[in-house]
Design a protein around this motif. Structure first.
Motif, short mmCIF file in Angstrom:
data_model
loop_
_atom_site.label_atom_id
_atom_site.label_comp_id
_atom_site.label_asym_id
_atom_site.label_seq_id
_atom_site.Cartn_x
_atom_site.Cartn_y
_atom_site.Cartn_z
N SER A 197 6.89 31.04 -29.11
CA SER A 197 6.26 31.87 -29.90
C SER A 197 5.16 31.06 -30.72
O SER A 197 5.04 29.99 -30.49
N ARG A 198 4.31 31.75 -31.66
CA ARG A 198 3.42 31.11 -32.38
C ARG A 198 3.97 30.14 -33.55
O ARG A 198 3.48 29.09 -33.75
N CYS A 240 3.24 28.32 -28.66
CA CYS A 240 2.06 29.04 -27.59
C CYS A 240 1.74 30.37 -28.26
O CYS A 240 2.54 31.13 -28.58
N ASN A 241 0.41 30.39 -28.26
CA ASN A 241 -0.23 31.66 -28.58
C ASN A 241 -0.51 32.41 -27.22
O ASN A 241 -1.54 31.76 -26.61
N ILE A 242 0.11 33.27 -26.69
CA ILE A 242 0.02 33.81 -25.36
C ILE A 242 -1.41 34.53 -25.13
O ILE A 242 -1.72 34.84 -23.89
N ARG A 243 -2.09 34.56 -26.36
CA ARG A 243 -3.26 35.30 -26.26
C ARG A 243 -4.40 34.16 -25.65
O ARG A 243 -5.38 34.59 -24.89
N GLY A 252 7.19 38.72 -25.94
CA GLY A 252 6.31 38.42 -27.09
C GLY A 252 5.44 39.39 -27.21
O GLY A 252 4.78 39.66 -26.15
N GLY A 253 5.39 40.07 -28.43
CA GLY A 253 4.29 41.16 -28.57
C GLY A 253 4.22 41.24 -30.05
O GLY A 253 5.07 40.78 -30.81
N GLY A 254 3.28 42.39 -30.43
CA GLY A 254 3.43 42.63 -31.91
C GLY A 254 2.43 43.79 -32.00
O GLY A 254 1.73 44.15 -31.16
N THR A 262 -2.41 40.81 -27.15
CA THR A 262 -1.07 40.09 -27.39
C THR A 262 -0.29 40.62 -26.22
O THR A 262 0.41 40.09 -25.43
#
Ligand code: ADE
Length: 298
Positions: free
Chosen positions: A45-46, A75-78, A104-106, A126
């Motif tokens: 995750s971030r 890790c920032n998946i963006r 991972g999401g939001g 994201t």
């Protein structure tokens, strides 16, 4: 007391999973169950600090006899480069990636008319682009040659997602991405499925919604045919099933894990209004008006 997996001990011994958003809520439950079943899990995750803390907590529960280990990787998946670094660091450490769980999401609550372009793009970036980055990189760097299983966690958005249109659009897109990848990557022995949870209560979700949390969760109970909310452990068991050989003939599927919520009532209230276009004149409209507002014949 911690939940105990219904699956066979050692089911995932010597396998390696990457779970994005693996340190909180549904992702934490998935990572915990995979670890319990012998899988080594990379939680990502971030928030590096929170990941370290959760990894420490998880490590303490792994029996000495288990081959499982847990590794936190921020890790920032963006960001595609960060996803590439995540995947290469996992391959460097473990030499394999058998499973990818895109959890991972939001999102944030807002009527669509008040969403800014920036807010919209952040949620799409994201939930949709982040998932795409992870799928693409894990496939290219490992699964294309060795096969594997991907599970995408989406949401109950089957009647639209009023109040969170951005995440509804992103999750519907991931549902479709799941089908495309299941076909494109079938010849590499990669199964790709999705899980669409109903309203799931978790401590972290409560905290995320701040002061709105308690009311939001309490008001959603009557909208579930179960008349209770789900818990993350009820999603993790389904993810473990989809990753396991018990699901060896399942690909391109989205499993709704919502106790029938998507077949039932929506929480969105439409106020009474007079804004709708008039129905066309004719004998049926006349009969309808007579039904609703009978004209006195006296
Ligand atoms: N969870 C929520 N947002 C995320 C992001 N951008 N990268 C990784 N995990 C996330």
């Amino acid at each position: 007391m911690a939940a105990v997996s219904v699956f066979k001990p050692g089911l995932f011994n010597h396998k390696v999973a990457v779970v994005t958003g693996g340190g909180t809520g549904i992702g934490k439950a998935i990572s915990t169950e995979l670890l319990e079943l012998g899988c080594s899990v990379v939680i990502s995750s971030r928030n590096a600090e929170r990941l370290q803390k959760v990894a420490k907590e998880m490590r303490q529960k792994i029996p000495a006899s288990s081959p499982a280990s847990v590794t936190p990787v921020a890790c920032n998946i963006r960001n595609e480069d960060e996803v590439k670094n995540l995947v290469s660091s996992v391959l460097k450490q473990y030499g394999r990636i058998d499973y990818l769980v895109n959890n991972g999401g939001g999102q944030f609550s807002s009527p669509a008319e008040h969403m800014t372009s920036k807010g919209w793009k952040a949620v799409i970036d994201t939930n949709l682009t982040g998932t795409f980055h992870c799928c693409k990189e894990v496939y290219s760097a490992y699964m294309k040659k060795h096969g594997g299983v991907i599970v995408n966690i989406i949401a109950e958005m089957w009647k639209g997602f009023p109040g969170m249109a951005h995440t509804g659009a992103a999750r519907a897109a991931v549902d479709n991405l799941t089908k495309s990848l299941a076909i494109e990557w079938a010849s590499a022995g990669v199964r790709v499925n999705a899980v669409a949870p109903g309203t799931i209560f978790s401590k972290t979700a409560m905290e995320n919604y701040k002061e709105l949390g308690p009311q939001l969760f309490k008001t959603s109970v009557p909208f579930s045919p179960a008349k209770r909310l789900g818990v993350p452990e009820e999603i993790s068991s389904v993810v473990c099933f989809l990753l396991s050989p018990a699901a060896s003939f399942i690909s391109g599927a989205t499993l709704k894990v919502d106790a029938g919520q998507s077949l039932y009532r929506t929480m969105w209230e439409i106020p009474d209004h007079q804004a709708w276009p008039e129905a066309p004149e004719g004998e049926n409209l006349a009969a309808l008006k007579e039904l609703l507002e009978p004209q006195s014949k006296l």
